[in-house]
Design an enzyme around this catalytic site. Structure first.
Site, short mmCIF file in Angstrom:
data_model
loop_
_atom_site.label_atom_id
_atom_site.label_comp_id
_atom_site.label_asym_id
_atom_site.label_seq_id
_atom_site.Cartn_x
_atom_site.Cartn_y
_atom_site.Cartn_z
CB CYS A 32 -0.88 -0.05 1.26
SG CYS A 32 -1.54 1.52 1.78
CE1 TYR A 155 -5.62 2.44 -4.65
CE2 TYR A 155 -4.07 4.25 -4.91
CZ TYR A 155 -4.35 2.97 -4.47
OH TYR A 155 -3.38 2.23 -3.86
#
Ligand SMILES: N[C@@H](CCC(=O)N[C@@H](CS)C(=O)NCC(=O)O)C(=O)O
Length: 281
Positions: A32, A155
């Protein structure tokens, strides 16, 4: 807002620590980017010896981030799922279970699940100079557009549910990369000749760009290696002490390409890119 746009959940825990790093624990997944920024800042500020850490497995299913054994073990609390930390803090918590998480070992609670706050907490603990008063306004300005257009933009492109939402996110991503490319024509680092928080916040996105965002999130306007200034900048930061060890490329690829079934239902992990440009310097 454009219909079909991806909206990231607001972080729920944004407290301040009671005490120093020894009292705390950091939960991350190296896959992440928001975790990696916390791990980078922990390392560069010399906190790695005093603030211990647990790594979640890069593969995430509907049960959320998990500790599956071996390298992915929670030695502190023995949690199987990070959700247990959220429930311990707020039994009624029904939001998403995200990393990174800063945990208070004495109170047995989450202090913060917001990486932007966590890196500031680290800087305060270490008496670091990543956010010097004279540069704060500039750093805040940089952080804001870099996050909204580029770091969250990839994203929004990847998880767009309409062509329009995707197109808008795509434009933001490449406009911001062009803007950074021009900015880095004149400057070594984002805020001048010294590395600041703004650089460590941005780096995880640049490191993932060609391996993941370009393909998986359809941000295929250009690759990072096609921007000479950005590549020079990424290579410089990547080669600073302790940074390469925070970049877990295999975990990153495994996470993105196997976790998002709606984007990659067959879970085939692309073999390339064969050259990321910044690792070979
Ligand atoms: N604002 C948070 C965002 C963290 C975040 O979105 N983390 C992702 C992983 S890259 C996550 O844990 N997502 C879990 C989920 O959405 O279920 C931060 O920067 O700390």
């Amino acid at each position: 807002m454009t219909s079909g746009a991806f909206v990231r959940q607001q972080s729920r825990f944004r407290g301040r620590p009671h005490g120093g790093p020894e009292r705390h624990h950091l939960y991350v997944a190296l896959a992440c980017p928001w975790s990696q920024r916390a791990v980078i800042v922990r390392a560069v500020l010399g906190l790695s010896e005093v603030l211990d850490i647990s790594y979640a497995d890069p593969y995430r299913d509907e049960r959320g981030w998990a500790f599956t054994g071996g390298r992915f073990t929670d030695e502190l609390n023995g949690f199987d799922f990070l959700e247990q930390a959220y429930r311990a803090t707020d039994p009624g918590y029904d939001g998403r279970v995200s990393v990174p998480v800063l945990w208070d070992k004495e109170d047995r609670l989450i202090v913060s699940n917001e990486s932007a706050d966590i890196v500031r907490i680290f800087n305060d603990w270490a008496g670091g100079d990543l956010y010097p008063p004279e540069l704060q306004e500039e750093i805040d300005g940089l952080n804001e557009w870099i996050y909204s257009e580029l770091q969250n933009g990839v994203y929004r492109a990847g998880f767009a549910r309409s062509q329009e939402a995707y197109d808008e996110a795509f434009r933001g991503v490449f406009t911001s990369l062009e803007r950074l490319e021009t900015h880095l024509q004149e400057r070594v680092y984002l805020a001048g000749d010294r590395i600041t928080e703004a650089d460590w916040r941005l780096l995880p996105t640049l490191l993932r760009f060609d391996a993941v965002y370009h393909t998986h999130f359809r941000c295929n306007g250009k690759r990072l290696i096609e921007y000479p200034n950005l590549l020079r900048y990424t290579t410089d930061l990547y080669n600073q002490p302790h940074i390469a060890e925070t970049f877990a490329l295999e975990e990153i690829k495994r996470h993105y390409y196997t976790t998002h079934d709606e984007l990659n239902p067959k879970r085939i992990i692309p073999a390339g890119p064969l050259d990321l440009g910044f690792t070979s310097a």
